[in-house]
Design a protein around this motif. Structure first.
Motif, mmCIF file in Angstrom:
data_model
loop_
_atom_site.group_PDB
_atom_site.id
_atom_site.type_symbol
_atom_site.label_atom_id
_atom_site.label_comp_id
_atom_site.label_asym_id
_atom_site.label_seq_id
_atom_site.Cartn_x
_atom_site.Cartn_y
_atom_site.Cartn_z
ATOM 1 N N GLN A 1 0.750 -1.117 -0.042
ATOM 2 C CA GLN A 1 -0.178 -0.062 -0.130
ATOM 3 C C GLN A 1 0.875 1.154 0.204
ATOM 4 O O GLN A 1 0.473 2.290 -0.538
ATOM 5 N N VAL A 2 1.993 1.159 0.770
ATOM 6 C CA VAL A 2 2.969 2.429 0.894
ATOM 7 C C VAL A 2 4.368 1.899 0.047
ATOM 8 O O VAL A 2 4.856 0.805 0.479
ATOM 9 N N GLN A 3 5.016 2.791 -0.472
ATOM 10 C CA GLN A 3 6.067 2.494 -0.927
ATOM 11 C C GLN A 3 7.051 3.779 -1.054
ATOM 12 O O GLN A 3 6.464 4.988 -1.117
ATOM 13 N N LEU A 4 8.393 3.535 -0.421
ATOM 14 C CA LEU A 4 9.442 4.385 -0.568
ATOM 15 C C LEU A 4 10.532 4.219 -1.375
ATOM 16 O O LEU A 4 11.099 3.115 -1.362
ATOM 17 N N VAL A 5 10.494 5.165 -2.268
ATOM 18 C CA VAL A 5 11.657 4.846 -3.588
ATOM 19 C C VAL A 5 12.826 5.981 -3.095
ATOM 20 O O VAL A 5 12.438 7.034 -3.421
ATOM 21 N N GLU A 6 14.050 5.147 -3.178
ATOM 22 C CA GLU A 6 14.955 6.158 -2.920
ATOM 23 C C GLU A 6 15.806 6.353 -4.353
ATOM 24 O O GLU A 6 15.812 5.687 -5.062
ATOM 25 N N SER A 7 16.606 7.413 -4.508
ATOM 26 C CA SER A 7 17.373 7.582 -5.505
ATOM 27 C C SER A 7 18.660 8.687 -5.146
ATOM 28 O O SER A 7 18.417 9.244 -4.260
ATOM 29 N N GLY A 8 19.535 8.729 -5.987
ATOM 30 C CA GLY A 8 20.638 9.429 -5.917
ATOM 31 C C GLY A 8 21.813 8.967 -5.516
ATOM 32 O O GLY A 8 23.062 9.888 -5.216
ATOM 33 N N GLY A 9 21.846 7.841 -5.078
ATOM 34 C CA GLY A 9 23.317 7.196 -4.436
ATOM 35 C C GLY A 9 24.499 7.021 -5.705
ATOM 36 O O GLY A 9 24.078 7.142 -6.791
ATOM 37 N N GLY A 10 25.726 6.664 -5.172
ATOM 38 C CA GLY A 10 26.529 6.339 -6.231
ATOM 39 C C GLY A 10 27.968 6.494 -5.635
ATOM 40 O O GLY A 10 28.033 6.513 -4.544
ATOM 41 N N LEU A 11 28.871 6.682 -6.676
ATOM 42 C CA LEU A 11 30.288 6.551 -6.168
ATOM 43 C C LEU A 11 30.660 8.163 -6.220
ATOM 44 O O LEU A 11 30.456 8.789 -7.397
ATOM 45 N N VAL A 12 31.312 8.539 -5.434
ATOM 46 C CA VAL A 12 31.813 10.148 -5.114
ATOM 47 C C VAL A 12 33.241 10.119 -4.791
ATOM 48 O O VAL A 12 33.577 9.172 -3.848
ATOM 49 N N GLN A 13 34.178 10.832 -5.252
ATOM 50 C CA GLN A 13 35.324 11.068 -4.514
ATOM 51 C C GLN A 13 35.187 11.719 -3.078
ATOM 52 O O GLN A 13 34.179 12.484 -2.825
ATOM 53 N N PRO A 14 36.228 11.501 -2.281
ATOM 54 C CA PRO A 14 36.402 12.353 -0.986
ATOM 55 C C PRO A 14 36.261 14.047 -1.192
ATOM 56 O O PRO A 14 36.710 14.463 -2.165
ATOM 57 N N GLY A 15 35.491 14.427 -0.532
ATOM 58 C CA GLY A 15 35.101 15.975 -0.548
ATOM 59 C C GLY A 15 33.902 16.091 -1.572
ATOM 60 O O GLY A 15 33.672 17.613 -1.742
ATOM 61 N N GLY A 16 33.504 15.314 -2.222
ATOM 62 C CA GLY A 16 32.313 15.560 -2.901
ATOM 63 C C GLY A 16 31.068 15.527 -2.240
ATOM 64 O O GLY A 16 30.902 15.461 -1.110
ATOM 65 N N SER A 17 29.976 15.718 -3.280
ATOM 66 C CA SER A 17 28.501 16.008 -2.642
ATOM 67 C C SER A 17 27.704 14.916 -3.289
ATOM 68 O O SER A 17 28.052 14.667 -4.820
ATOM 69 N N LEU A 18 26.664 14.346 -2.974
ATOM 70 C CA LEU A 18 25.652 13.891 -3.435
ATOM 71 C C LEU A 18 24.429 14.105 -2.691
ATOM 72 O O LEU A 18 24.353 14.633 -1.692
ATOM 73 N N ARG A 19 23.218 14.067 -3.561
ATOM 74 C CA ARG A 19 22.044 14.335 -2.894
ATOM 75 C C ARG A 19 20.953 13.114 -3.153
ATOM 76 O O ARG A 19 20.845 12.749 -4.336
ATOM 77 N N LEU A 20 20.482 12.674 -2.016
ATOM 78 C CA LEU A 20 19.649 11.543 -2.191
ATOM 79 C C LEU A 20 18.272 12.150 -2.217
ATOM 80 O O LEU A 20 17.970 13.011 -1.298
ATOM 81 N N SER A 21 17.399 11.372 -2.444
ATOM 82 C CA SER A 21 15.727 11.633 -2.450
ATOM 83 C C SER A 21 15.191 10.572 -2.187
ATOM 84 O O SER A 21 15.536 9.361 -2.541
ATOM 85 N N CYS A 22 14.000 10.590 -1.522
ATOM 86 C CA CYS A 22 13.062 9.348 -1.093
ATOM 87 C C CYS A 22 11.722 9.922 -1.364
ATOM 88 O O CYS A 22 11.147 10.845 -0.448
ATOM 89 N N ALA A 23 10.709 9.222 -2.187
ATOM 90 C CA ALA A 23 9.432 9.791 -2.416
ATOM 91 C C ALA A 23 8.397 8.620 -2.054
ATOM 92 O O ALA A 23 8.785 7.453 -2.414
ATOM 93 N N ALA A 24 7.648 8.920 -1.107
ATOM 94 C CA ALA A 24 6.641 8.304 -0.419
ATOM 95 C C ALA A 24 5.265 8.050 -1.421
ATOM 96 O O ALA A 24 5.090 9.317 -1.821
#
Length: 120
Positions: A1-24
């Motif tokens: 009935q309910v789903q949480l779907v994540e996105s935005g992960g990956g490989l990044v170098q030290p000092g870098g940035s990533l943005r994760l998202s999760c939609a319900a």
């Protein structure tokens, strides 16, 4: 009935940035707390950051000043902006949400996890 779907992960170098998202999605009446947890190999799952519906937040000491959690209540989505990433941030990141569904039932829901790897 309910789903949480994540996105935005990956490989990044030290000092870098990533943005994760999760939609319900699904039969959602309301969402109270939303948060991000992470689990590194051989370690317990631990809270990274959490945000209440009204916007109050809390963070693990290890990510304070580097990570920012936010949410869009209209989209039932929570975000995690991760800056100045370190190799020790490497883990599977899980989204979590406290959701009341349309029949009034309240439950704790988890996403499937997204891998974040910080490495040169």
């Amino acid at each position: 009935q309910v789903q949480l779907v994540e996105s935005g992960g990956g490989l990044v170098q030290p000092g870098g940035s990533l943005r994760l998202s999760c939609a319900a999605s699904g039969s959602i009446f309301s969402i109270n707390g939303m948060g991000w947890y992470r689990q590194a190999p051989g370690k317990q799952r631990q809270l990274v950051a959490a945000i209440m519906r009204g916007g109050s937040t809390r963070y693990a000491d290890s990510v304070k000043g580097r990570f920012t959690i936010s949410r869009d209540n209209a989209k039932n989505t929570v975000y995690l902006q991760m800056n100045s990433l370190k190799p020790e941030d490497t883990a599977v990141y899980y989204c979590n949400a406290d959701i009341t569904v349309l029949d009034g039932t309240f439950n704790d829901y988890w996403g499937q996890g997204t891998q974040v790897t910080v490495s040169s």
